[in-house]
Design a protein around this motif. Structure first.
Motif, mmCIF file in Angstrom:
data_model
loop_
_atom_site.group_PDB
_atom_site.id
_atom_site.type_symbol
_atom_site.label_atom_id
_atom_site.label_comp_id
_atom_site.label_asym_id
_atom_site.label_seq_id
_atom_site.Cartn_x
_atom_site.Cartn_y
_atom_site.Cartn_z
ATOM 1 N N VAL A 1 0.874 -1.177 0.000
ATOM 2 C CA VAL A 1 0.000 0.000 0.000
ATOM 3 C C VAL A 1 0.911 1.227 0.000
ATOM 4 N N THR A 2 0.672 2.142 -0.937
ATOM 5 C CA THR A 2 1.508 3.351 -1.031
ATOM 6 C C THR A 2 0.710 4.535 -0.497
ATOM 7 N N ILE A 3 1.316 5.266 0.539
ATOM 8 C CA ILE A 3 0.638 6.423 1.170
ATOM 9 C C ILE A 3 1.468 7.653 0.821
ATOM 10 N N THR A 4 0.852 8.676 0.208
ATOM 11 C CA THR A 4 1.578 9.927 -0.069
ATOM 12 C C THR A 4 0.943 11.067 0.722
ATOM 13 N N GLY A 5 1.796 12.086 1.065
ATOM 14 C CA GLY A 5 1.284 13.224 1.845
ATOM 15 C C GLY A 5 2.435 14.122 2.274
ATOM 16 N N THR A 6 2.256 14.815 3.450
ATOM 17 C CA THR A 6 3.330 15.683 3.979
ATOM 18 C C THR A 6 3.544 15.368 5.449
ATOM 19 N N ASN A 7 4.760 15.777 5.952
ATOM 20 C CA ASN A 7 5.138 15.545 7.337
ATOM 21 C C ASN A 7 5.013 14.092 7.764
ATOM 22 N N LEU A 8 5.382 13.220 6.818
ATOM 23 C CA LEU A 8 5.280 11.794 7.144
ATOM 24 C C LEU A 8 6.624 11.332 7.728
ATOM 25 N N GLY A 9 7.152 12.086 8.720
ATOM 26 C CA GLY A 9 8.369 11.654 9.419
ATOM 27 C C GLY A 9 9.637 12.203 8.785
ATOM 28 N N MET A 10 10.695 12.249 9.620
ATOM 29 C CA MET A 10 11.982 12.754 9.129
ATOM 30 C C MET A 10 12.887 11.607 8.707
ATOM 31 N N LYS A 11 12.564 10.428 9.207
ATOM 32 C CA LYS A 11 13.343 9.262 8.794
ATOM 33 C C LYS A 11 12.442 8.039 8.914
ATOM 34 N N TYR A 12 12.890 6.962 8.298
ATOM 35 C CA TYR A 12 12.102 5.715 8.247
ATOM 36 C C TYR A 12 11.714 5.264 9.655
ATOM 37 N N GLN A 13 12.645 5.445 10.618
ATOM 38 C CA GLN A 13 12.366 4.961 11.985
ATOM 39 C C GLN A 13 11.173 5.698 12.607
ATOM 40 N N ASP A 14 10.895 6.962 12.146
ATOM 41 C CA ASP A 14 9.773 7.721 12.721
ATOM 42 C C ASP A 14 8.441 7.026 12.468
ATOM 43 N N VAL A 15 8.332 6.356 11.304
ATOM 44 C CA VAL A 15 7.015 5.777 10.947
ATOM 45 C C VAL A 15 7.039 4.261 11.021
ATOM 46 N N GLU A 16 8.149 3.716 11.451
ATOM 47 C CA GLU A 16 8.346 2.264 11.344
ATOM 48 C C GLU A 16 7.180 1.482 11.934
ATOM 49 N N ASP A 17 6.673 1.898 13.072
ATOM 50 C CA ASP A 17 5.566 1.138 13.678
ATOM 51 C C ASP A 17 4.307 1.975 13.746
ATOM 52 N N GLY A 18 4.216 3.047 12.943
ATOM 53 C CA GLY A 18 3.124 3.979 13.157
ATOM 54 C C GLY A 18 2.054 3.980 12.071
ATOM 55 N N VAL A 19 1.970 2.955 11.226
ATOM 56 C CA VAL A 19 0.952 2.977 10.153
ATOM 57 C C VAL A 19 -0.040 1.842 10.381
ATOM 58 N N THR A 20 -1.342 2.205 10.390
ATOM 59 C CA THR A 20 -2.389 1.154 10.431
ATOM 60 C C THR A 20 -3.336 1.383 9.263
ATOM 61 N N VAL A 21 -3.833 0.233 8.714
ATOM 62 C CA VAL A 21 -4.796 0.287 7.596
ATOM 63 C C VAL A 21 -6.040 -0.437 8.078
ATOM 64 N N SER A 22 -7.163 0.286 8.088
ATOM 65 C CA SER A 22 -8.423 -0.287 8.606
ATOM 66 C C SER A 22 -8.190 -0.919 9.963
#
Length: 1868
Positions: free
Chosen positions: A862-883
């Protein structure tokens, strides 16, 4: 002139520009080849006139004359003209129906050199008009010197078949026969052609000069000689070359070796130039080791100073004359060849052909009746060119051998040789247009050294010629003449390239400085002067070393060169040195060292821009020629520092040159001293750390934020060298702008300095985070060196950092912060932010989610595009949920702040919800799109089967198929992918199956990412690919719509079968040919489909084994290139089915019914049929496919042939279907597909009442009824015919060779001359007492001499015919006796016969000319019969005998398959209604196992018989089978054998036609059959010799020649009557004359249809064999027998002489003289020619066929009605066709008959010699004498009355004969 008018379609070809000079042909890599394109492909011959230098080229329909530079002088068109190889010229279209516009292939192109004032001529022979020749002017070929418009048969020279070779050679010899002077002749060798005159030998001599009438140019005269051969077709010579050398002529050819293994071999033959009788002809096989057996080209050249034959040979394909690509060059010395030829002659003259070992080493070839002899030992030296008594033609059994000098995998086609500097060079042309160059060593081995591409893909003609200077080759290819230099020496401009060509022609001439041939170099004899390129050890003169190699340009020096291989020079010959382009300087030579002075600095050229040195060539020169060259480098130290402004000192001292730096002078110099003392030496002179003044580092930070005031601090060293007080300035360079900043200096203790530059706000305009700016230090004007890479890094925080996360992701050392100030938040340097920078970023924002659905199992990205989606990969590593389900983020897809890619994780249930992104403690980012977890389902698929090759479009139906992205979707059948082909819908997806390697059911799976779904309980079945075994018909009209019935297997597997046609527009083909060059240049490939369109139609599958396909319509403007069936992925080309291609034909043409008045309605009278005429109607349709409609009703198609369609209209007027017309129109459509209306005519049916034309209508009706009947029995006929053909195939393998039971000539002559005679005359001896024998024989010899007197013979015959008691039988007998007596002088016999016939014509012209030759009532008519029989024996033997025998066997086989009544001779299967066994007889076919004794062992042999056969019939059938193929006379008679039935224990029972068990009823006794004895099917029987006591009596059928009534023995006397199948209805009490009239009445009864069907069935089965016999007799495909041509010519002359211009009369004469006189007799009595038994039932069938032949030869209209005899009805439809055959036969002979007298005479001479020994002439003379004796006085009186007779004393001579033969006392 022979030339007929040129068809208009060819005119435009002739108007095209004739030549185009092509410098570069077909992407030719060799620019030295000059080519000119000529019309007339394939060009076949090239000739060079060495005196004038002209070239002559012969091709198809074209002849060219060109200069040596290949410029056109003249051009002649030689064809196409109306011609046919079956017809003799001149061609008259009416007489030669097979004539069509035919291309003229050039077969011979020779030069006839003139003597003295005679300029000579060009001899040109073509393939047209039986290969006649012209002479043309050598100076202008368009001028004809000689051409014949009416050639005779002796002037046919070349082969009339383009594929058959012809060679020739012109010789000049002494004219001994014609009173001295010179005789110019042409010897011609030509291959065998199967069309046209068959009597032209392989080698003939033709007269060229002098030509004094009646002699003709090119004629083959008896005294000029020829090579006589037996069966030429078996030898099949293929001639390659003819040359003359010294006193001999040589021919080179390949042929079948009939003496040995019947393989093809190459031979060289020789003939003395002066030998006009071919006594000296001798040939030797040439063996080229390695299996190269077929010569392709040859050249007579020199090798090692000796004449040598160079031959290119190819390996033949198996035992055929077809050459493969494997080929070789073999070299044969002419001395060795002559020695072999001489040895063969010597052995055959003096040793009987045997060598010292006793082996046969020489023999007589060509089936000639000569043999090797044992003449005196000196015979060959006495008769070097043979003589009348020496054997010929001689062939050596021992070959002349050679090893290949060169072999090739491409077929070699041509060879020529040259000698260069004592080396032999062979040039070989090949089939691909390459010219191979081979050096032939003295030992015969060869070495290839080069090749030239002359004309890619086009074979080189065997005429490969060198020009007179031996510098160029003329090469002829299919459509091009090329001029190729023998070498490219002069193109090599330097020594290295010259030596690298490795060409025996080339070498480097050192002192002349050029690549040349050896003799062109003046000092080639001295060492090191001419370096041969082919010598691998040779090297160019080279400069090995040069001292010094580099030097400063500022000063001069001495240069020493060391040179390798310097050529020797005298002291007076100076060398000089040249530097670059400067003037030469003298050189001092000391051994191999040479010393020169380098140029003055001012003379050197300037340095190249951007360089610090220049390299000058140093050339050693002899005069103006450069001998060798070295290189010297001149450097410039000043340029070294100028080129490196940022670090001049470093560049100078680190330079490769010896440069030093003067810091105070800012100077780089080659000197070791500076103007201002201080010097820094080059690194190589002073190693260690550099002493250059230098800024080596930045003390402040290199990172400088933009827009902020910053101070830069630099560090330097070695700056103490400067003693002046100049200020320092820092310079920063930003985007080509220099910022000068004043610098404060601080000196340190460690000899370094610190420079603090004044502070400055730096700016730059580039929109990027960072910019590198160089920084350096100036001291006054001097720039101090800076370390490489000394730069400031300016940066701008706001560039590219659009949001908080991106800003905060910039590395810390840059000091960028997210400043929330106005007007908008932005990324700035921390000291530029006026408010407090943000510690945290705003919450994430999501703009798009792709895809918005996924399977429960997850596994998709699943590809999510937007802004302020973290400064590095580790910022979002465990922070995405889908449904609500965590989604695993992928590091490789992450882009700072703007993009997150994660892998969907499984969900337990279907659910929907947004996508959430959380980063640290900021609020969550939530998507506006909802993501759904789906559970896709697959429900079913259609279709569920397909071929293993794939191509089936599969539709898979289901729910929620749009789950994930399309790229996540993959479908599989088992392990094989199924390719998705259409847009996927939520409820269905379509994919195309791939191929599978096995059949069977496979599960269908669809993968949604990693989630797999199956179609439950349904599998897709891979089935075997469809196979097409048959598709008929194989032709269609352009209109298409014809139904092709396709048979095969698994056809129902295919989803959508298609029939497709590849078509190509004609203009594309032309473009292809014209633009081959451009296409190749631009490297375009012609893709198969790019220029070809396809048209297709859907097929209809009827079952797994059948489908029908309508042919697609094709426009006539295109060319059909192929037809195929597309069965999903299986493509079946039509050709691959049965090896036959599918053909499209132009639509048939129908003519209007009322051509005279097309506007008026066609008036039709009922009772008949409508006949529509047309052209090519049956080319691509059959009667069943045609539908004819008359208005609204059908007009039933009855018959369809190539030119007519007959349809039966309805009885009443049909209605029109077209509103615009009241009258119905006739519409004809063909094919079940697109119905094509071809004809539309208004028809009115008139009520027709008159009966006047009833007969004609009856005729048409009868024909139609017959045809309908024939069609009904067609299937049965076909089955019968197939069965018969199987039987005949077995037979034909026997018949091909010795299996044909032809009677020998003697028996044949006996049966024809004396039919019905018991004791043949030919076998009788003179019955005389020994005492009288000698005298009588002497008398008979004198009588023979008298008969050879024409006057005596004609008087004798006329006198006998005038006698009352001289019966018709006597006349025939005397004619045959005369034939026997004069058989050894047939020419004389023919002349007498012609004289007597002239008298006969005279008589009949006065009465009724049409009755002439109708019967055999005169002596001459019987003489004619005998003469025809003699002359046509060889024709029977070679041509007609086999089809006649096949017909006889076919009849016998067919008759024997059904019951035959042994008593009456009637048969169930017959053509003769009076011999038809009408009663229904029940019979069974049985197979008996016959025990046959074969040597010692006994073998069982199955024989088919009928249970109703009599025992004698069974014995005959057994003998037929056992002695199959054996002549009838050589098998035992049936009544000499007994038939024994052997059954189990019971032992042996002898069966016979009549024994005590025979059934007797009243007066009738039945002959015993197998049924009577109850012999079962499969019983074992044996034939054993009859014991004398055997009681069985057979019913014998005793046949005498001409008498065929069964003789019933034994029983008749006892008052009992024998019967077999039917009781004879003849009552013995009825008188004989009444019987015959009753029989006629019985026959007159209308024959019931059932019987007619039986006859028609028999006729249909035998039809092919009847046709074959008629065609063999009446075909002019091969020239008719010479006797027929000669005699018909004679009849034509007679008609002309007597003014008979009615063609019918001459037709009747010809018919009476040949078909009715000879052929009918042979057809009715095959036993005259063949050793066979003709029974009553076979004779009955032959009579009907013979009668059909008679009807075909008559001119009267052949009409049959209802009451016609059945035998006439049977062949009513064929007779018109046979009539055409007869008429064409007569007209073809008429058109070709001229000039055959000479040929006839030589044939008669040959026949006289061949068979005279068979004739017992003494007995014949003795029998003739009996008639002389009987009418002695009348004959004497007749002779004495004649004045000429008196002068010759004929009466007196006859009296002498009488005295000797019977002691008659005469008044002598």
């Amino acid at each position: 002139m022979l030339a007929s008018s040129i068809p208009p379609s060819l005119l435009f070809l002739l108007l095209l520009p004739p030549l185009s000079l092509l410098a570069d042909v077909h992407g030719n890599p060799d620019p030295s080849v000059r080519s000119v394109e000529l019309q007339g492909a394939p060009l076949s011959h090239l000739l060079l006139d060495p005196k004038a230098g002209h070239l002559y080229v012969g091709g198809v329909d074209h002849l060219y004359q060109l200069t040596s530079a290949m410029e056109l002088i003249s051009q002649v068109t030689t064809g196409p003209h109306l011609d046919s190889p079956d017809c003799l010229p001149p061609i008259v279209p009416e007489d030669c129906p097979s004539a069509t516009p035919t291309h003229n292939h050039n077969k011979l192109l020779l030069m006839e050199k003139g003597q003295g004032a005679d300029p000579g001529s060009l001899i040109v022979c073509g393939s047209l008009y039986q290969g006649i020749c012209d002479k043309r002017s050598l100076s202008n070929i368009s001028q004809l010197i000689y051409q014949t418009s009416n050639p005779v048969d002796t002037q046919y020279v070349a082969a009339n078949d383009p594929r058959v070779s012809t060679v020739g050679v012109v010789i000049t010899t002494e004219n001994k026969q014609e009173g001295g002077g010179l005789l110019r002749l042409m010897l011609v060798g030509r291959g065998y052609t199967n069309k046209g005159p068959g009597d032209i030998p392989p080698i003939t001599t033709r007269r060229l000069y002098p030509v004094v009438p009646p002699r003709r140019a090119f004629s083959q005269e008896e005294e000029l000689g020829k090579l006589v051969v037996g069966s030429y077709s078996e030898y099949n010579n293929h001639f390659v070359k003819a040359v003359s050398r010294g006193d001999y002529i040589y021919f080179l050819f390949s042929r079948r070796d009939m003496w040995h293994k019947k393989e093809y071999r190459t031979y060289a033959s020789r003939l003395c130039t002066a030998d006009r009788s071919f006594y000296s002809y001798v040939e030797v096989p040439l063996l080229c080791q390695g299996g190269y057996n077929l010569a392709q080209g040859a050249w007579l050249g020199n090798h090692s100073g000796k004449p040598t034959l160079f031959v290119v040979m190819a390996a033949g394909q198996a035992s055929t004359p077809v050459a493969t690509s494997r080929s070789a060059l073999c070299v044969y010395g002419m001395d060795e060849l002559d020695m072999m030829l001489r040895r063969a002659q010597e052995l055959c003259y003096t040793e009987g052909g045997r060598g010292s070992s006793g082996q046969e080493e020489a023999y007589i070839e060509y089936a000639v009746s000569s043999k090797c002899l044992k003449l005196p030992k000196n015979s060959l030296s006495e008769y070097t060119c043979g003589g009348e008594h020496t054997p010929n033609p001689i062939a050596s059994a021992v070959p002349l051998q050679a090893s290949p000098a060169f072999t090739s995998t491409t077929q070699l086609t041509a060879v020529t040789t040259a000698t260069e500097a004592e080396h032999t060079i062979a040039f070989l042309g090949d089939k691909e247009g390459q010219l191979q160059k081979v050096l032939v060593h003295s030992d015969g081995s060869g070495q290839k050294y080069g090749h030239v591409l002359v004309d890619s893909g086009s074979a080189i003609s065997s005429d490969l010629l060198l020009d007179k200077d031996q510098e160029h080759l003329y090469v002829l290819t299919t459509s091009m003449l090329s001029k190729v230099p023998v070498s490219s020496c002069e193109r090599q401009t330097d020594c290295q390239s010259c030596l690298s060509v490795r060409d025996p022609y080339c070498g480097w001439c050192v002192l002349e400085g050029r690549c040349s041939r050896k003799y062109q170099c003046q000092r080639y004899l001295k060492p090191n002067h001419w370096l041969w390129s082919f010598e691998p050890t040779n090297q160019c003169v080279t400069v090995q070393s040069l001292q010094p190699a580099n030097h400063s340009k500022e000063e001069q020096t001495q240069v020493m060169l060391s040179v390798f291989q310097l050529p020797t020079l005298t002291e007076l010959e100076p060398l000089s040195c040249v530097f670059g382009l400067l003037p030469p300087q003298p050189a001092i030579v000391m051994g191999t060292s040479i010393t020169c002075q380098s140029p003055a600095p001012g003379l050197l050229p300037p340095m190249p821009t951007g360089n610090d040195h220049l390299i000058l060539p140093v050339s050693l020169m002899f005069g103006h020629v450069i001998i060798t060259t070295g290189n010297m480098t001149f450097y410039d130290c000043g340029a070294v520092s100028r080129l490196n402004q940022s670090s001049q000192c470093l560049a100078c001292v680190n330079s490769v040159w010896r440069c030093n730096w003067c810091p105070l002078d800012q100077l780089c110099s080659h000197n070791h001293s500076c103007p201002n003392q201080h010097i820094i030496l080059n690194q190589r002179d002073s190693p260690g750390p550099t002493s250059c003044p230098l800024v080596f580092a930045l003390q402040s930070s290199a990172l400088v934020p933009m827009g902020l005031s910053t101070t830069v601090v630099l560090q330097g060293r070695n700056l103490d060298v400067y003693i002046d007080e100049a200020p320092y300035v820092c310079v920063v360079e930003i985007q080509q702008v220099h910022f000068n900043l004043t610098a404060a200096v601080e000196k340190r203790d460690d000899n370094t300095h610190t420079f603090i530059c004044s502070s400055h706000q730096f700016q730059y305009v580039v929109n990027q985070l960072q910019y590198s700016a160089p920084v350096y230090l100036l001291r006054g004007e001097r720039r101090i060196d800076a370390s490489p890479g000394l730069q400031l890094q300016l940066y701008n925080c706001s560039a590219g950092q659009s949001d908080c996360s991106q800003c905060r992701a910039v590395p810390e050392e840059y000091g960028c912060v997210w400043c929330p100030g106005s007007p908008a938040p932005s990324c700035v340097y921390n000291q530029s932010c006026s408010s407090i920078p943000a510690d945290t970023c705003p919450p994430p924002q999501i703009t798009q989610v792709v895809p918005v659905s996924g399977p429960l199992e997850g596994g998709i990205l699943v590809t999510i595009t937007g802004t302020n989606l973290g400064m590095k990969y580790q910022d979002v590593e465990d922070g995405v949920t889908v449904s609500g389900v965590q989604c695993r983020v992928q590091p490789e897809g992450y882009e700072i702040s703007t993009r997150v890619v994660c892998e969907l994780q499984p969900s337990r249930k279907q659910m929907s919800g947004p996508v959430l992104v959380s980063i640290g403690t900021t609020p969550l980012g939530t998507s506006t799109q909802i993501f759904t977890y789906q559970n896709p389902q697959l429900l079913d698929l259609v279709p569920d089967k397909g071929p293993v090759s794939g191509g089936t479009r599969l539709t898979i139906r289901g729910h929620q198929l749009l789950t994930g992205q399309t790229c996540d979707l993959r479908a599989f059948l088992g392990l094989q992918p199924c390719y998705i082909v259409e847009e996927v819908k939520d409820t269905q997806l379509v994919c195309e199956t791939g191929s599978s390697n096995q059949t069977g059911g496979v599960p269908v799976r669809v993968l949604f990412g990693k989630a797999e779904r199956n179609v439950s309980s349904v599998t897709f079945r891979y089935l075997d690919d469809p196979v097409i075994t048959e598709a008929t018909p194989a032709e269609s009209f352009y209109a298409g719509g014809r139904v092709v019935k396709v048979t095969g297997r698994n056809l129902d597997v295919v989803q959508q079968p298609i029939i497709a046609v590849w078509v190509e527009p004609f203009d594309v083909q032309r473009v292809k040919r014209r633009r081959r060059l451009t296409l190749l240049k631009s490297k375009q490939q012609l893709v198969f489909n790019s220029t070809m369109a396809t048209v297709s139609e859907l097929c209809t599958v009827l079952s797994s084994s059948q489908m029908t396909c309508p042919t697609p319509a094709v426009t006539p403007e295109v060319k059909v290139k192929g037809v195929w069936f597309q069965l999903d992925n299986v493509r079946v080309h039509y050709e691959s089915i049965k090896g036959k291609s599918f053909t499209y034909y132009p639509n048939p043409e129908f003519f209007l019914l009322n051509q005279e008045a097309p506007e008026t309605p066609y008036r039709f009278k009922p009772g008949g049929v409508i006949a529509v005429e047309g052209l090519d109607l049956t080319r691509a349709m059959s009667r069943q496919e045609v539908v004819a409609r008359l208005g609204d009703q059908e007009c039933e198609v009855k018959t369809l042939d190539n030119t007519h369609l007959y349809c039966d209209p309805p009885e009443i007027q049909p209605m029109s279907v077209d509103d615009s017309n009241k009258l119905p129109s006739l519409k004809i459509s063909l094919g079940a597909g697109a119905a094509v209306i071809i004809l539309s005519v208004l028809v009115v049916i008139l009520m027709y009442r008159r009966k006047s034309k009833q007969a004609l209508r009856d005729y048409k009706k009868v024909l139609l009824q017959l045809e309908t009947l024939e069609i009904n029995v067609g299937d049965q006929c076909r089955k019968e015919f197939t069965d018969l053909m199987t039987e005949m195939m077995d037979l034909s393998s026997d018949v091909g060779g010795p299996g044909l039971p032809l009677l020998d000539y003697k028996t044949y002559a006996e049966r024809v001359f004396f039919p019905g005679q018991q004791m043949p005359l030919l076998s009788r001896q003179l019955d005389l007492p020994e005492s009288r024998r000698q005298t009588v024989e002497q008398g008979l010899q004198q009588l023979n001499n008298l008969l050879n007197n024409r006057l005596f013979l004609t008087r004798f015959i006329h006198t006998l015919e005038a006698q009352q008691g001289f019966s018709q039988r006597d006349r025939g007998y005397v004619a045959s006796l005369l034939t026997m007596a004069l058989h050894d002088k047939l020419e004389y016999f023919t002349e007498v016969m012609k004289n007597l016939l002239q008298d006969l014509v005279q008589q009949y012209v006065a009465k009724n000319p049409k009755l002439m030759l109708r019967r055999t009532e005169t002596v001459v008519e019987k003489m004619l019969t005998n003469w025809m029989s003699i002359c046509l024996y060889s024709f029977l033997k070679e041509v007609a005998g086999e089809p006649l025998y096949m017909l006889y066997r076919a009849i016998k086989y067919q008759v024997d398959k059904g019951p035959v009544d042994a008593v009456t001779g009637k048969a169930k299967r017959t053509l003769n209604d009076s011999h038809l066994l009408r009663e229904d007889i029940d019979f069974c076919i049985m197979t008996l196992t016959v025990l046959v004794k074969n040597g010692v062992e006994v073998q069982p042999c199955p024989v088919k018989v009928l249970d109703t056969d009599t025992i004698t019939q069974v014995k005959d059938k057994i003998l037929d089978q056992v002695y199959r193929g054996a002549p009838f006379s050589q098998r035992p008679a049936a009544d000499s054998l007994d038939l024994e039935w052997r059954s189990g224990q019971a032992g042996h029972l002898t069966l016979s036609d009549d024994d005590v068990t025979a059934v007797v009823q009243g007066r009738w006794k039945r002959i015993n059959t197998l049924q009577h004895y109850k012999v079962p099917d499969g019983a074992t029987v044996a034939l054993i010799p009859r014991s004398q006591s055997s009681g069985g009596v057979g019913v014998n059928q005793v046949f005498q020649t001409g008498e065929k009534t069964p003789m019933l023995e034994g029983e008749e006397e006892e008052g009992l009557r024998l019967w077999h199948l039917v009781k004879s209805s003849e009552d013995p009490e009825i008188p004989k004359h009444r019987k015959s009239s009753m029989r006629e009445r019985e026959r007159a009864k209308a024959i019931p249809e059932i019987y007619l069907t039986r006859l028609l069935s028999m006729k249909g089965t035998l039809q092919k064999f009847v046709d074959d016999v008629f065609v063999a007799i009446l075909s002019t495909k091969r020239p008719p027998p010479i006797a027929v041509r000669f005699f018909f010519d004679f009849l034509d002359d007679m008609a002309e002489k007597h003014g008979i211009d009615e063609p019918e009369t001459v037709h009747i004469w010809k018919t009476n003289s040949l078909p009715l006189r000879f052929w009918v007799n042979i057809l009715k009595n095959p036993q005259f020619v063949l050793d066979v038994q003709v029974t009553d039932s076979i004779d009955a069938v032959l009579s009907v066929i013979a009668q059909t032949f008679i009807d075909s030869c008559t001119t009267s209209e052949h009409k049959v009605g209802r009451d016609s005899p059945v035998n006439k009805l049977l062949y009513a439809r064929e007779i018109p066709r046979y009539k055409q055959l007869v008429e064409r036969y007569y007209s073809d002979i008429h058109s070709a008959a001229s000039g055959c007298y000479q040929e006839m005479n030589s044939t008669l001479t040959e026949l006289s010699g061949s068979f005279a020994s068979e004739m017992n002439s003494l007995v014949a003379l003795h029998e003739l004498y009996k008639y002389i004796n009987k009418y002695y006085d009348q004959i004497i009186m007749s002779l004495e009355e004649d004045s000429s007779g008196q002068k010759m004393q004929l009466a007196y001579r006859l009296q002498q004969v009488a005295a000797l033969v019977e002691n008659k006392v005469t008044d002598l």
